[in-house]
Design an enzyme around this catalytic site. Structure first.
Site, PDB file in Angstrom:
ATOM      1  N   TYR A 469      -7.702   0.121  24.184  1.00 19.35           N
ATOM      2  CA  TYR A 469      -9.116   0.389  24.468  1.00 19.35           C
ATOM      3  C   TYR A 469      -9.936  -0.394  23.442  1.00 19.35           C
ATOM      4  O   TYR A 469     -10.766   0.148  22.714  1.00 19.35           O
ATOM      5  CB  TYR A 469      -9.421   1.882  24.381  1.00 19.35           C
ATOM      6  CG  TYR A 469      -8.850   2.705  25.514  1.00 19.35           C
ATOM      7  CD1 TYR A 469      -8.111   2.117  26.530  1.00 19.35           C
ATOM      8  CD2 TYR A 469      -9.072   4.079  25.590  1.00 19.35           C
ATOM      9  CE1 TYR A 469      -7.599   2.862  27.567  1.00 19.35           C
ATOM     10  CE2 TYR A 469      -8.563   4.837  26.629  1.00 19.35           C
ATOM     11  CZ  TYR A 469      -7.822   4.223  27.618  1.00 19.35           C
ATOM     12  OH  TYR A 469      -7.324   4.965  28.648  1.00 19.35           O
TER      13      TYR A 469
HETATM   14  C1  LIG Z   1      -9.856   0.746  34.638  1.00 19.53           C
HETATM   15  C2  LIG Z   1      -8.874   0.771  33.503  1.00 19.53           C
HETATM   16  C3  LIG Z   1      -7.895   1.731  33.468  1.00 19.53           C
HETATM   17  C4  LIG Z   1      -6.980   1.776  32.423  1.00 19.53           C
HETATM   18  N1  LIG Z   1      -6.013   2.733  32.424  1.00 19.53           N
HETATM   19  C5  LIG Z   1      -5.107   2.759  31.423  1.00 19.53           C
HETATM   20  C6  LIG Z   1      -4.063   3.734  31.407  1.00 19.53           C
HETATM   21  O1  LIG Z   1      -3.957   4.575  32.300  1.00 19.53           O
HETATM   22  N2  LIG Z   1      -3.187   3.707  30.375  1.00 19.53           N
HETATM   23  C7  LIG Z   1      -3.274   2.791  29.373  1.00 19.53           C
HETATM   24  O2  LIG Z   1      -2.438   2.822  28.461  1.00 19.53           O
HETATM   25  N3  LIG Z   1      -4.252   1.879  29.359  1.00 19.53           N
HETATM   26  C8  LIG Z   1      -5.166   1.844  30.359  1.00 19.53           C
HETATM   27  N4  LIG Z   1      -6.157   0.908  30.332  1.00 19.53           N
HETATM   28  C9  LIG Z   1      -6.228  -0.035  29.218  1.00 19.53           C
HETATM   29  C10 LIG Z   1      -5.256  -1.176  29.444  1.00 19.53           C
HETATM   30  O3  LIG Z   1      -3.975  -0.789  28.990  1.00 19.53           O
HETATM   31  C11 LIG Z   1      -5.691  -2.411  28.655  1.00 19.53           C
HETATM   32  O4  LIG Z   1      -6.964  -2.798  29.085  1.00 19.53           O
HETATM   33  C12 LIG Z   1      -4.667  -3.547  28.826  1.00 19.53           C
HETATM   34  O5  LIG Z   1      -4.800  -4.448  27.747  1.00 19.53           O
HETATM   35  C13 LIG Z   1      -4.876  -4.282  30.116  1.00 19.53           C
HETATM   36  O6  LIG Z   1      -3.830  -5.153  30.368  1.00 19.53           O
HETATM   37  P1  LIG Z   1      -4.099  -6.382  31.361  1.00 19.53           P
HETATM   38  O7  LIG Z   1      -2.881  -7.194  31.425  1.00 19.53           O
HETATM   39  O8  LIG Z   1      -4.677  -5.878  32.625  1.00 19.53           O
HETATM   40  O9  LIG Z   1      -5.277  -7.093  30.596  1.00 19.53           O
HETATM   41  P2  LIG Z   1      -5.599  -8.561  30.078  1.00 19.53           P
HETATM   42  O10 LIG Z   1      -7.083  -8.549  29.957  1.00 19.53           O
HETATM   43  O11 LIG Z   1      -4.975  -9.595  30.916  1.00 19.53           O
HETATM   44  O12 LIG Z   1      -4.937  -8.598  28.639  1.00 19.53           O
HETATM   45  C14 LIG Z   1      -5.276  -7.704  27.607  1.00 19.53           C
HETATM   46  C15 LIG Z   1      -4.951  -8.335  26.244  1.00 19.53           C
HETATM   47  O13 LIG Z   1      -3.555  -8.635  26.148  1.00 19.53           O
HETATM   48  C16 LIG Z   1      -3.346 -10.043  26.048  1.00 19.53           C
HETATM   49  N5  LIG Z   1      -2.240 -10.351  26.955  1.00 19.53           N
HETATM   50  C17 LIG Z   1      -2.247 -10.190  28.304  1.00 19.53           C
HETATM   51  N6  LIG Z   1      -1.055 -10.532  28.811  1.00 19.53           N
HETATM   52  C18 LIG Z   1      -0.276 -10.915  27.788  1.00 19.53           C
HETATM   53  C19 LIG Z   1       1.066 -11.381  27.710  1.00 19.53           C
HETATM   54  N7  LIG Z   1       1.818 -11.515  28.792  1.00 19.53           N
HETATM   55  N8  LIG Z   1       1.567 -11.707  26.493  1.00 19.53           N
HETATM   56  C20 LIG Z   1       0.801 -11.582  25.381  1.00 19.53           C
HETATM   57  N9  LIG Z   1      -0.486 -11.134  25.406  1.00 19.53           N
HETATM   58  C21 LIG Z   1      -1.022 -10.804  26.600  1.00 19.53           C
HETATM   59  C22 LIG Z   1      -4.638 -10.681  26.459  1.00 19.53           C
HETATM   60  O14 LIG Z   1      -4.814 -11.947  25.881  1.00 19.53           O
HETATM   61  C23 LIG Z   1      -5.658  -9.658  26.000  1.00 19.53           C
HETATM   62  O15 LIG Z   1      -5.902  -9.795  24.625  1.00 19.53           O
HETATM   63  C24 LIG Z   1      -7.073   0.840  31.372  1.00 19.53           C
HETATM   64  C25 LIG Z   1      -8.064  -0.136  31.412  1.00 19.53           C
HETATM   65  C26 LIG Z   1      -8.956  -0.183  32.462  1.00 19.53           C
HETATM   66  C27 LIG Z   1     -10.030  -1.224  32.469  1.00 19.53           C
END
Ligand SMILES: Cc1cc2nc3c(=O)[nH]c(=O)nc-3n(C[C@H](O)[C@H](O)[C@H](O)COP(=O)(O)OP(=O)(O)OC[C@H]3O[C@@H](n4cnc5c(N)ncnc54)[C@H](O)[C@@H]3O)c2cc1C
Ligand SMILES: *[C@@H]1O[C@H](CO)[C@@H](O)[C@H](O)[C@H]1NC(C)=O
Ligand SMILES: *[C@@H]1O[C@H](CO)[C@@H](O)[C@H](O)[C@H]1NC(C)=O
Ligand SMILES: *[C@@H]1O[C@H](CO)[C@@H](O)[C@H](O)[C@H]1NC(C)=O
Ligand SMILES: *[C@@H]1O[C@H](CO)[C@@H](O)[C@H](O)[C@H]1NC(C)=O
Ligand SMILES: *[C@@H]1O[C@H](CO)[C@@H](O)[C@H](O)[C@H]1NC(C)=O
Length: 527
Positions: A469
């Site tokens: 978050y």
């Molecule tokens: C609507 C919503 C619901 C959510 N619900 C939950 C929940 O139920 N439980 C929970 O724990 N969290 C929840 N989250 C938070 C979520 O875990 C984080 O936002 C998470 O970072 C999102 O991962 P992403 O791959 O979608 O995001 P991205 O925006 O793609 O990545 C997030 C971060 O990680 C980095 N990153 C992405 N992929 C990689 C990779 N393969 N290797 C290295 N670094 C990488 C990116 O550069 C960025 O800094 C929620 C968020 C939102 C917006």
């Protein structure tokens, strides 16, 4: 004479073109890519490609970072192979471009697709591999999968297996596992990252490393130390976990007029002590209703939603014994498959066919600001009443309070087992969320006011926060030049407590030049 002039002019023009292309980082980067990956051009999007905007927007979840004046990438690469990723890393480094890694695009602060420096996006959307082994109950899963796709594929594999990742279907596996990952089975199984047993990562020198090759420190850091600091994780080997053939779910609503305040007060101490098989999440919003006894007709309504890994009868007897005040009755309960329960908790109607989990266009994409705290003691009734008053200050449905109970398995795992430190002793994770579609400045300020108001009631020294978050209001790295330990501790200690020091040491060893960086990445500092 004329010919000579023209020749001279052409020559000058050529010189000028060569000069400007030598100065143009995009051209240099693209030339580098094409030299190193002959097959890459059809996966490369620049501003000249008509599909550039749609590709950028594809997984942007927070529309606060999709405005005309939001900095945009020079290039987006939707790589399809490991060697293409190696080329993107090599060429970004060579041409001094910032590289952001995007899996599901759900970063609260847009860290995966916005940078104030000239930058490219390495988009992992094509890394959706899933291969399960039902003899060992393990699976290799690609970072580009969404939670919804992962759940769907697990459901296709077996109706007796599940995985304790997050609730929202579109969140990416890459980001959620990098920061820990919690969901409706956290009290039974802990975090998603607790069940990662191997990974494939590409480092800043383009080396492809598995657990054995990266070693235990590095492998520890990628399971909760936050995305974008330690390399590109392409895929993860995870344990799939037993779930019953049918589980029980309910969603019930209670308002202030229905004793919400005293029910919620009790919830805070009961929910973290229930049997591990039962999770009750609580989400609150303020609404206008004719049941209100206030002059402004406002009231608070909470949704209590539960997953029980067992039958409805058994769950009801637990509820009657430990939390009768919530008044859950048999008619509220449904016995469904684990996969169908995941559909329900993603915000869809209960019996929606699970294929909906594969459609990333159906869930809402608001502009928002959100952050969180943890609590270790219940917020007293007068504290809750003050909280409701703050909620009445924003228009109805524009803000949400989200509570997730800890306890159960979380109590049994040590604070240093993984970078994520909020284990034993935590009662609730408390997330605040405000939509910023209009009155952005005012609502951002409201989130701050709320955080200030909560200071006496939440974890202190350090005040806690969850790295997934991510909240840039705590401070940021210097994107040019170095960042001091002191500066990075302002948010680092809040996300990781003392695990922050170990993360900093690992970062210093594995990425000393700080290629993998963003506003709150772990900085390399020898301490
Ligand atoms: C609507 C919503 C619901 C959510 N619900 C939950 C929940 O139920 N439980 C929970 O724990 N969290 C929840 N989250 C938070 C979520 O875990 C984080 O936002 C998470 O970072 C999102 O991962 P992403 O791959 O979608 O995001 P991205 O925006 O793609 O990545 C997030 C971060 O990680 C980095 N990153 C992405 N992929 C990689 C990779 N393969 N290797 C290295 N670094 C990488 C990116 O550069 C960025 O800094 C929620 C968020 C939102 C917006
Ligand atoms: C973008 O445009 C370039 C130049 O025309 C082309 O080579 C490339 O294949 C296009 N990219 C995509 C994804 O279509
Ligand atoms: C609220 O609580 C009071 C006292 O505990 C009880 O008498 C009353 O029936 C409750 N009301 C509702 C709507 O549950
Ligand atoms: C509130 O409104 C609903 C529907 O509009 C109506 O059925 C109900 O009787 C009203 N209740 C009160 C207390 O006025
Ligand atoms: C509250 O509701 C009543 C009855 O519907 C209405 O007369 C009154 O104007 C409302 N007050 C506000 C502040 O909206
Ligand atoms: C996905 O959802 C959108 C919006 O609800 C709908 O228009 C579209 O047809 C769906 N796509 C598929 C493949 O079902």
């Amino acid at each position: 004479m004329k010919i000579a002039a023209i020749t001279c002019f052409t020559y000058l023009l050529l010189l000028l073109l060569t000069f400007s292309s030598a100065q143009d980082p995009t051209q240099n980067f693209l030339q580098c890519l094409n030299r190193h990956s002959h097959d890459i051009s059809e996966f490369v999007y620049t501003r000249k490609n008509t599909t550039y905007s749609e590709t950028l927007l594809y997984s942007i979840n927070n529309l606060r970072f999709a405005k005309p004046d939001t900095p945009k990438p020079l290039v987006i690469i939707r790589a399809v192979s490991e060697s293409q990723i190696q080329s993107v890393i090599y060429c970004s480094k060579k041409h001094h471009l910032d590289m952001r890694i995007r899996s599901g695009g759900h970063s609260f602060e847009g860290l995966s697709y916005v940078s104030p420096l000239p930058f490219v996006i390495l988009d992992l959307v094509n890394f959706k591999s899933f291969s399960a082994d039902t003899k060992t109950n393990t699976a290799w899963i690609g970072s580009g999968l969404t939670n919804g796709e992962l759940y769907y594929k697990i459901g296709e594999t077996s109706d007796r297996l599940g995985f304790p990742s997050g609730l929202f279907a579109n969140v990416g596996v890459g980001g959620i596992l990098s920061g820990g990952g919690y969901g409706m089975m956290m009290r039974k199984y802990g975090l998603a990252a607790d069940h990662v047993i191997d990974a494939r990562l590409i480092d800043s020198n383009g080396r492809i490393l598995d657990r054995k090759a990266m070693g235990e420190d590095w492998f520890w850091a990628i399971r909760g130390g936050g995305g974008g600091s330690f390399g590109v994780v392409i895929s993860w080997k995870v344990r799939l976990l037993p779930v019953p053939k049918t589980v029980t779910v309910y969603k019930v609503y209670r308002t202030v007029e229905q004793n919400l305040t005293s029910i919620f007060h009790k919830y805070q101490s009961v929910a973290p002590k229930l049997p591990k098989e039962l999770v009750i999440k609580a989400d609150g919003q303020s609404i206008v209703s004719n049941i209100s006894q206030r002059a402004d007709n406002r009231t608070m309504i909470f949704l209590f939603e539960a997953l029980y890994l067992g039958s409805a009868d058994k769950m009801l007897s637990v509820m009657q014994g430990q939390f009768p005040e919530l008044g859950v009755v048999r008619e509220d309960c449904f016995e469904v498959s684990w996969l169908q329960a995941m559909v329900y908790f993603s915000g869809f109607e209960l019996f929606t066919p699970p294929e909906i989990l594969l459609n990333i266009t159906v869930l809402p994409r608001p502009a928002f600001k959100s952050n969180n705290d943890y609590t270790q003691v219940p917020i007293p009734v007068e504290g809750l009443e003050g909280l409701w008053d703050l909620m009445y200050k924003l228009p109805p449905l524009k803000a949400t309070l989200q509570f997730t109970p800890y306890g159960g398995r979380m109590d049994e795992i040590s604070e240093s087992a993984l970078p994520f430190p909020y284990r034993a002793g935590t009662l609730l994770k408390f997330n605040r969320y405000a939509e910023t579609d209009t009155d952005e400045a005012e609502r951002m300020e409201w989130v701050k006011t709320l955080a200030r108001y909560l200071t006496p009631y939440v974890t202190k020294n350090p005040r806690s926060a969850y790295v997934n978050y991510v909240d840039l209001s705590m401070g940021t790295n210097n994107l040019k030049g170095t960042t001091s330990y002191q500066q990075a501790s302002r948010w680092g200690k809040r996300y990781f407590k003392n695990n922050f020091d170990r993360l900093v040491n690992i970062k210093s060893a594995v990425d000393p030049d700080n290629f993998f960086r963003h506003e709150q990445s772990i900085p390399p500092i020898r301490i």
